[in-house]
Design a protein around this motif. Structure first.
Motif, mmCIF file in Angstrom:
data_model
loop_
_atom_site.group_PDB
_atom_site.id
_atom_site.type_symbol
_atom_site.label_atom_id
_atom_site.label_comp_id
_atom_site.label_asym_id
_atom_site.label_seq_id
_atom_site.Cartn_x
_atom_site.Cartn_y
_atom_site.Cartn_z
ATOM 1 N N LEU A 96 70.324 19.299 -64.798
ATOM 2 C CA LEU A 96 69.562 19.555 -66.027
ATOM 3 C C LEU A 96 68.311 20.375 -65.733
ATOM 4 N N ALA A 141 71.699 18.923 -73.273
ATOM 5 C CA ALA A 141 70.278 19.261 -73.191
ATOM 6 C C ALA A 141 69.697 19.543 -74.583
ATOM 7 N N THR A 166 67.793 26.713 -73.201
ATOM 8 C CA THR A 166 68.953 26.419 -72.352
ATOM 9 C C THR A 166 69.751 27.688 -72.034
#
Lengths: 199, 199
Positions: A183, B159, B187
């Motif tokens: 992440l 995310a 992202t």
């Protein structure tokens, strides 16, 4: 966290000693009994203090548990400062992933989801403060030129931690340090194709 | 969602008609009474069917609510296919942000956090299926060469959605479409400095 002094007579502990004895007892009761079993009465008995002293200081069961777990959380998750943002974030969120896999970590998170009359006002300031702890690492990365100058530090922290919280709380999917690192890399590098010769 | 046929006598509805009447009534009761007030008895009365018919088909209150809200969720969040991954994700997660700001959206999320004997087994498959709906958009972006070939589609979805879920459920921080777009851009692009001449 210091354990309560077993030899001190009830009611003789005051101020900081009473506080740390009650907070440590809260964590013990949470670990043994879970969130539902963590009543002010059970905590007071475990700490050897009167229930009324606990209510006088914390006002409610929720405030007590939130303070006890926050102390644990912040102690379990020191903010690293290695000089590299990727390493800082991977260390910090690796610790969060480990913590959320424990009963105490999940209890903290579940408590934050519970609604009662005392909590709505406290949730946002509480989480804003936790978010700010993480954002410091990103801000340092921006200052060192490791990250783009227009980076939103809070958003980076929300994207990484949100995915971890969601697994702990909602999906039940497994949590590990490897996930935390993936992440971190996604939010730093992005999913766009890397330019040849670029980062 | 079709509304139940008010003129059909109780017990005469079968199969698909009974199902859609009960699911529509579940959403109505949830909206009016909230999660705690949404009992099988209240839903059965609102749908004009016997309580035992509801238990026979759904087994538990939790299964009933989960199915009713999932239908709503999937209907409210069609998966776009504009040919551009950024537009697809911004549209999809903008809709999620709007939905989570409603009582029904929050009810779905809170239900997913509640624990009982019937839910633990169902949470992971349920959320895996929802995640897969979103991952399709990312996979198309990889196939078109818009995203790096080693992109993990599920991780991108986690995310973005994790940050939105966390605001709805934990921090209480505001949710809007602009936030969804910023999370999509983070992202996809990442927080590293953009290479001059790069994307």
């Amino acid at each position: 966290m210091p354990s309560p002094d077993q030899n001190a007579p009830p009611l003789r502990r005051r101020g900081a000693r009473m506080r740390s004895a009650v907070l440590a007892a809260t964590v013990d009761v949470l670990t043994a009994q879970g969130l539902a079993g963590t009543t002010v009465g059970a905590v007071a008995r475990a700490a050897g203090v009167h229930e009324t002293s606990v209510y006088r200081r914390w006002g409610s069961r929720e405030n007590l548990i939130l303070e006890a777990l926050t102390e644990q959380l912040d102690a379990a998750m020191p903010v690293p400062d290695t000089g590299r943002v990727r390493d800082d974030l991977a260390t910090y969120f690796g610790a969060l992933a480990r913590l959320l896999a424990t009963a105490q970590g999940e209890a903290l998170l579940r408590l934050s989801v519970e609604r009662d009359d005392t909590l709505p006002d406290r949730r946002l300031p509480y989480w804003t403060e936790r978010l700010e702890r993480g954002a410091v690492m990103v801000r340092r990365g921006v200052e060192r030129g490791e990250l783009a100058p227009d980076t939103d530090p809070g958003l980076v922290i929300e994207a990484i931690s949100g995915a971890l919280f969601t697994r702990a709380l909602i999906s039940g999917a497994p949590l590990d340090e490897h996930l935390a690192t993936r992440l971190v890399d996604l939010t730093l590098t992005g999913a766009l194709p890397r330019t040849p010769g670029g980062p």
